[in-house]
Design a protein around this motif. Structure first.
Motif, PDB file in Angstrom:
ATOM      1  N   GLU A  62      43.339  37.659  40.870  1.00 58.39           N
ATOM      2  CA  GLU A  62      44.780  37.822  40.626  1.00 58.39           C
ATOM      3  C   GLU A  62      45.020  38.681  39.380  1.00 58.39           C
ATOM      4  OE1 GLU A  62      46.642  33.736  42.562  1.00 58.39           O
ATOM      5  OE2 GLU A  62      46.388  33.892  40.393  1.00 58.39           O
ATOM      6  N   VAL A  63      44.167  38.533  38.377  1.00 60.29           N
ATOM      7  CA  VAL A  63      44.291  39.370  37.185  1.00 60.29           C
ATOM      8  C   VAL A  63      43.849  40.791  37.500  1.00 60.29           C
ATOM      9  CG1 VAL A  63      43.436  39.729  34.833  1.00 60.29           C
ATOM     10  CG2 VAL A  63      44.020  37.427  35.605  1.00 60.29           C
ATOM     11  N   ARG A  64      42.741  40.902  38.203  1.00 55.86           N
ATOM     12  CA  ARG A  64      42.244  42.229  38.565  1.00 55.86           C
ATOM     13  C   ARG A  64      43.278  43.034  39.351  1.00 55.86           C
ATOM     14  NH1 ARG A  64      38.090  42.026  43.194  1.00 55.86           N
ATOM     15  NH2 ARG A  64      40.105  41.737  44.245  1.00 55.86           N
ATOM     16  N   ASP A  65      44.042  42.341  40.226  1.00 58.78           N
ATOM     17  CA  ASP A  65      44.908  43.032  41.174  1.00 58.78           C
ATOM     18  C   ASP A  65      46.375  43.066  40.761  1.00 58.78           C
ATOM     19  OD1 ASP A  65      42.617  43.299  42.700  1.00 58.78           O
ATOM     20  OD2 ASP A  65      43.025  41.507  43.899  1.00 58.78           O
ATOM     21  N   VAL A  66      46.706  42.663  39.531  1.00 60.21           N
ATOM     22  CA  VAL A  66      48.108  42.681  39.096  1.00 60.21           C
ATOM     23  C   VAL A  66      48.687  44.090  39.220  1.00 60.21           C
ATOM     24  CG1 VAL A  66      49.562  42.577  37.033  1.00 60.21           C
ATOM     25  CG2 VAL A  66      48.064  40.684  37.575  1.00 60.21           C
ATOM     26  N   ASP A  67      49.893  44.162  39.757  1.00 59.09           N
ATOM     27  CA  ASP A  67      50.608  45.430  39.862  1.00 59.09           C
ATOM     28  C   ASP A  67      51.318  45.685  38.538  1.00 59.09           C
ATOM     29  OD1 ASP A  67      52.144  47.629  40.404  1.00 59.09           O
ATOM     30  OD2 ASP A  67      53.222  46.748  42.106  1.00 59.09           O
ATOM     31  N   LEU A  68      50.750  46.565  37.721  1.00 55.28           N
ATOM     32  CA  LEU A  68      51.286  46.799  36.383  1.00 55.28           C
ATOM     33  C   LEU A  68      52.514  47.704  36.389  1.00 55.28           C
ATOM     34  CD1 LEU A  68      47.996  47.151  34.306  1.00 55.28           C
ATOM     35  CD2 LEU A  68      49.541  45.200  34.433  1.00 55.28           C
ATOM     36  N   THR A  69      52.894  48.255  37.537  1.00 58.37           N
ATOM     37  CA  THR A  69      54.148  49.020  37.579  1.00 58.37           C
ATOM     38  C   THR A  69      55.357  48.101  37.513  1.00 58.37           C
ATOM     39  OG1 THR A  69      54.385  49.026  40.008  1.00 58.37           O
ATOM     40  CG2 THR A  69      53.038  50.775  39.010  1.00 58.37           C
ATOM     41  N   PHE A 111      41.769  42.215  31.360  1.00 60.44           N
ATOM     42  CA  PHE A 111      42.083  43.149  32.436  1.00 60.44           C
ATOM     43  C   PHE A 111      40.876  44.017  32.766  1.00 60.44           C
ATOM     44  CE2 PHE A 111      46.146  41.624  32.614  1.00 60.44           C
ATOM     45  CZ  PHE A 111      46.915  42.306  33.531  1.00 60.44           C
ATOM     46  N   SER A 112      40.694  44.248  34.050  1.00 58.23           N
ATOM     47  CA  SER A 112      39.635  45.119  34.514  1.00 58.23           C
ATOM     48  C   SER A 112      39.784  46.506  33.913  1.00 58.23           C
ATOM     49  CB  SER A 112      39.663  45.208  36.044  1.00 58.23           C
ATOM     50  OG  SER A 112      38.861  46.280  36.499  1.00 58.23           O
ATOM     51  N   GLN A 113      38.657  47.116  33.614  1.00 58.23           N
ATOM     52  CA  GLN A 113      38.677  48.488  33.128  1.00 58.23           C
ATOM     53  C   GLN A 113      39.354  49.422  34.135  1.00 58.23           C
ATOM     54  OE1 GLN A 113      34.928  50.941  32.631  1.00 58.23           O
ATOM     55  NE2 GLN A 113      35.296  50.368  30.496  1.00 58.23           N
ATOM     56  N   GLN A 114      39.350  49.020  35.414  1.00 57.04           N
ATOM     57  CA  GLN A 114      39.975  49.844  36.446  1.00 57.04           C
ATOM     58  C   GLN A 114      41.476  49.584  36.555  1.00 57.04           C
ATOM     59  OE1 GLN A 114      37.856  52.074  37.739  1.00 57.04           O
ATOM     60  NE2 GLN A 114      36.369  51.067  36.405  1.00 57.04           N
ATOM     61  N   ASN A 115      42.006  48.650  35.781  1.00 60.66           N
ATOM     62  CA  ASN A 115      43.429  48.329  35.854  1.00 60.66           C
ATOM     63  C   ASN A 115      44.018  48.217  34.447  1.00 60.66           C
ATOM     64  OD1 ASN A 115      45.893  47.770  37.053  1.00 60.66           O
ATOM     65  ND2 ASN A 115      45.492  45.584  37.264  1.00 60.66           N
ATOM     66  N   GLY A 116      43.708  49.192  33.612  1.00 63.81           N
ATOM     67  CA  GLY A 116      44.306  49.202  32.282  1.00 63.81           C
ATOM     68  C   GLY A 116      43.358  48.871  31.157  1.00 63.81           C
ATOM     69  N   GLY A 117      42.355  48.036  31.448  1.00 71.66           N
ATOM     70  CA  GLY A 117      41.379  47.715  30.408  1.00 71.66           C
ATOM     71  C   GLY A 117      42.001  46.993  29.235  1.00 71.66           C
ATOM     72  N   GLY A 118      41.590  47.341  28.047  1.00 68.71           N
ATOM     73  CA  GLY A 118      42.096  46.687  26.850  1.00 68.71           C
ATOM     74  C   GLY A 118      41.304  47.127  25.634  1.00 68.71           C
ATOM     75  N   ASP A 122      35.251  48.287  26.935  1.00 68.34           N
ATOM     76  CA  ASP A 122      33.898  48.794  27.100  1.00 68.34           C
ATOM     77  C   ASP A 122      32.868  47.673  27.003  1.00 68.34           C
ATOM     78  OD1 ASP A 122      35.148  48.968  24.552  1.00 68.34           O
ATOM     79  OD2 ASP A 122      33.361  49.903  23.718  1.00 68.34           O
ATOM     80  N   HIS A 123      33.220  46.586  26.330  1.00 68.98           N
ATOM     81  CA  HIS A 123      32.335  45.417  26.256  1.00 68.98           C
ATOM     82  C   HIS A 123      32.624  44.408  27.361  1.00 68.98           C
ATOM     83  CE1 HIS A 123      30.391  46.195  22.309  1.00 68.98           C
ATOM     84  NE2 HIS A 123      31.502  46.872  22.073  1.00 68.98           N
ATOM     85  N   PHE A 124      33.866  44.359  27.840  1.00 72.93           N
ATOM     86  CA  PHE A 124      34.272  43.391  28.859  1.00 72.93           C
ATOM     87  C   PHE A 124      35.044  44.124  29.959  1.00 72.93           C
ATOM     88  CE2 PHE A 124      33.978  41.174  24.799  1.00 72.93           C
ATOM     89  CZ  PHE A 124      33.127  40.130  25.118  1.00 72.93           C
ATOM     90  N   PRO A 125      34.333  44.838  30.844  1.00 71.51           N
ATOM     91  CA  PRO A 125      35.009  45.676  31.835  1.00 71.51           C
ATOM     92  C   PRO A 125      35.553  44.924  33.040  1.00 71.51           C
ATOM     93  CG  PRO A 125      32.632  45.893  32.058  1.00 71.51           C
ATOM     94  CD  PRO A 125      32.869  45.039  30.844  1.00 71.51           C
ATOM     95  N   ARG A 126      35.101  43.703  33.283  1.00 75.24           N
ATOM     96  CA  ARG A 126      35.539  42.968  34.467  1.00 75.24           C
ATOM     97  C   ARG A 126      36.722  42.059  34.145  1.00 75.24           C
ATOM     98  NH1 ARG A 126      31.595  43.926  38.161  1.00 75.24           N
ATOM     99  NH2 ARG A 126      29.490  44.273  37.350  1.00 75.24           N
ATOM    100  N   ALA A 127      37.526  41.823  35.170  1.00 73.47           N
ATOM    101  CA  ALA A 127      38.674  40.939  35.014  1.00 73.47           C
ATOM    102  C   ALA A 127      38.225  39.489  34.877  1.00 73.47           C
ATOM    103  CB  ALA A 127      39.621  41.073  36.202  1.00 73.47           C
ATOM    104  N   ALA A 128      38.957  38.725  34.065  1.00 68.69           N
ATOM    105  CA  ALA A 128      38.689  37.300  33.887  1.00 68.69           C
ATOM    106  C   ALA A 128      40.016  36.584  33.649  1.00 68.69           C
ATOM    107  CB  ALA A 128      37.741  37.060  32.712  1.00 68.69           C
ATOM    108  N   PRO A 198      41.846  53.124  28.592  1.00 68.65           N
ATOM    109  CA  PRO A 198      43.111  53.001  29.313  1.00 68.65           C
ATOM    110  C   PRO A 198      43.949  54.254  29.120  1.00 68.65           C
ATOM    111  CG  PRO A 198      42.689  51.084  27.929  1.00 68.65           C
ATOM    112  CD  PRO A 198      41.701  52.135  27.542  1.00 68.65           C
ATOM    113  N   PRO A 199      45.008  54.428  29.927  1.00 64.06           N
ATOM    114  CA  PRO A 199      45.886  55.582  29.732  1.00 64.06           C
ATOM    115  C   PRO A 199      46.512  55.560  28.348  1.00 64.06           C
ATOM    116  CG  PRO A 199      46.775  54.061  31.390  1.00 64.06           C
ATOM    117  CD  PRO A 199      45.436  53.565  31.033  1.00 64.06           C
ATOM    118  N   VAL A 200      46.813  56.754  27.813  1.00 61.56           N
ATOM    119  CA  VAL A 200      47.362  56.832  26.464  1.00 61.56           C
ATOM    120  C   VAL A 200      48.856  56.531  26.432  1.00 61.56           C
ATOM    121  CG1 VAL A 200      45.603  58.431  25.677  1.00 61.56           C
ATOM    122  CG2 VAL A 200      47.710  59.336  26.674  1.00 61.56           C
TER     123      VAL A 200
END
Length: 423
Positions: A62-69, A111-118, A122-128, A198-200
């Motif tokens: 659910e965290v990995r797939d959050v729609d951030l728009t 947040f997953s590195q593929q969905n915004g990261g944080g 780079d140390h925690f790329p997977r969603a949790a 993540p995006p700037v």
């Protein structure tokens, strides 16, 4: 108890609320749904920042797939009678809390590195995900055992609507930043390790936009230029300041008639920096507010950004273990007076320390994001290193975390973490 003037149903979609719909963009033409006189007190309710996308379960997808728009969902806007551009809107935070019996849990996420990261993606790329129980103002989590404390409750996001001129200024400068980064990625803000970042900036998009009670045809057009609620700006916005708790008073610049105040993104607690992106304990909540005006306050006080007087509500921690970081990356790359790098290093030191007590890295990351740690840029004068510190309160734990207590490394489980491969 003040009258509830904006009410939410946590079981309904954000755009299908029984009363007025919330809004998740900043635009001067979004109509006010609540009216207030100076000196008036009222209660507003807000959905959690995702609008109910994350639930009380152990599913990190659910965290990995959050729609951030879609984020964030704000209560209001509130029209304050007599407010004019150039005034300051004085807002007192009288009380706030979870929506008891309707939504009594909070959540934190990496947040997953593929969905915004944080901050440490780079140390925690997977969603949790960690779920937190809210017992009044006291929080605890089945995913982070032996941590229980009184949270520093606050709204992460509050502010007034921008004028059309200010909105255009935001869009222009943020577009320039994106263009600069696209043309020369080495020129600005890469992660110190060189990993994918993540995006700037988050530029306007009509996808996922909810423009409150604006007419649908007008809303679609306005959404194309409406500002995302992601960052803080001159009007207020997403400051995520943990000390804006009960008893605080904030002075917001007014840029449009009526101010059009909005509030949301409530946190049951948070550490300085909200370092795991969804780092606070996010929740649906209410807030009791009192509004007043300082006429011509922007000019009188020389203010074009919010200022605040913090309240005294929150945990009274006395003892801390404090970690230092300097402007040198994990790979030994020297930076010049860079507090971003130095705070990263302080956070990583604290994570490694907590792992000695049996926590996993993800659990330690969520501890730093949710426990009201005290982050400081303690020195920015001694070249070449800035010095940042992170103070971790001992009183948030059910056991002694002093250095002399090393060896208390029992198995403390782990968070819910996605195990799908990164692409």
């Amino acid at each position: 108890m003040p009258e509830t003037r904006f009410e939410v149903d946590v079981d309904s979609e954000p755009d299908e609320q029984p009363g007025s719909n919330p809004f998740n963009r900043w635009h001067p033409d979004i109509p006010a749904t609540v009216e207030a006189d100076p000196g008036e007190t009222m209660r507003l309710e807000a959905l959690d920042w995702t609008g109910g996308q994350i639930r009380d379960n152990d599913n990190a997808n659910e965290v990995r797939d959050v729609d951030l728009t879609q984020v964030h969902y704000l209560a209001g806007p509130v029209h304050i009678n007599g407010a004019e551009p150039g005034d300051l809107l004085k807002v007192e935070f009288l009380d706030m809390g979870p929506l008891n019996e309707r939504s009594e849990f909070g959540f934190a996420g990496t947040f997953s590195q593929q969905n915004g990261g944080g901050f440490l993606t780079d140390h925690f790329p997977r969603a949790a995900k960690s779920i937190w129980d809210l017992d009044g103002y006291t929080v605890s989590s089945r995913h982070v055992p032996d941590v229980r404390y009184q949270g520093k409750i606050h709204p992460g996001l509050a502010g007034c609507a921008p004028s059309q001129e200010l909105l255009e200024e935001w869009n222009e400068r943020e577009q320039e930043l994106v263009d600069k980064h696209r043309e020369d990625p080495e020129s600005i803000h890469n992660h110190p390790t060189g990993e994918k970042e993540p995006p700037v900036a988050n530029l306007p998009t009509s996808e996922g936009a909810l423009m409150g009670e604006m007419d649908s045809e007008e809303a679609e057009k306005a959404a194309e230029e409406a500002a995302r609620t992601v960052p803080p700006r001159e009007h207020g916005g997403n400051h995520d300041i943990k000390d804006l708790s009960i008893g605080s008073t904030v002075y917001f610049p007014v840029y449009v008639d009526g101010g059009k105040f909005g509030v949301g993104d409530f946190h049951a607690s948070q550490g300085d920096g909200e370092i795991n992106f969804c780092g606070a304990i996010e929740m649906a909540a209410y807030i009791d507010l009192k509004f007043d005006l300082v006429k011509d306050g922007m000019d009188k006080h020389g203010i074009d950004h919010p200022i605040f007087e913090p309240g005294n509500r929150g945990p009274a921690f006395e003892d801390y273990v404090t970690f230092c970081g300097y402007s040198v990356t994990e790979d030994g790359d020297q930076h010049y007076i860079d507090p971003h790098v130095s705070y990263r290093r302080a956070c990583l030191q604290a994570i490694d320390y907590l792992k000695k007590f049996g926590y996993t890295g993800q659990q330690a990351l969520h501890i730093l994001g949710t426990v009201p740690v005290e982050g400081r840029h303690s020195g920015v004068v001694d070249v070449p290193n800035a010095c940042s510190t992170l103070a971790l309160p001992k009183g948030a734990f059910d056991f002694d975390i002093s250095p002399e207590s090393f060896g208390n490394d029992k198995d403390r489980g782990d968070l819910s973490i996605t195990d799908d491969p990164l692409t």
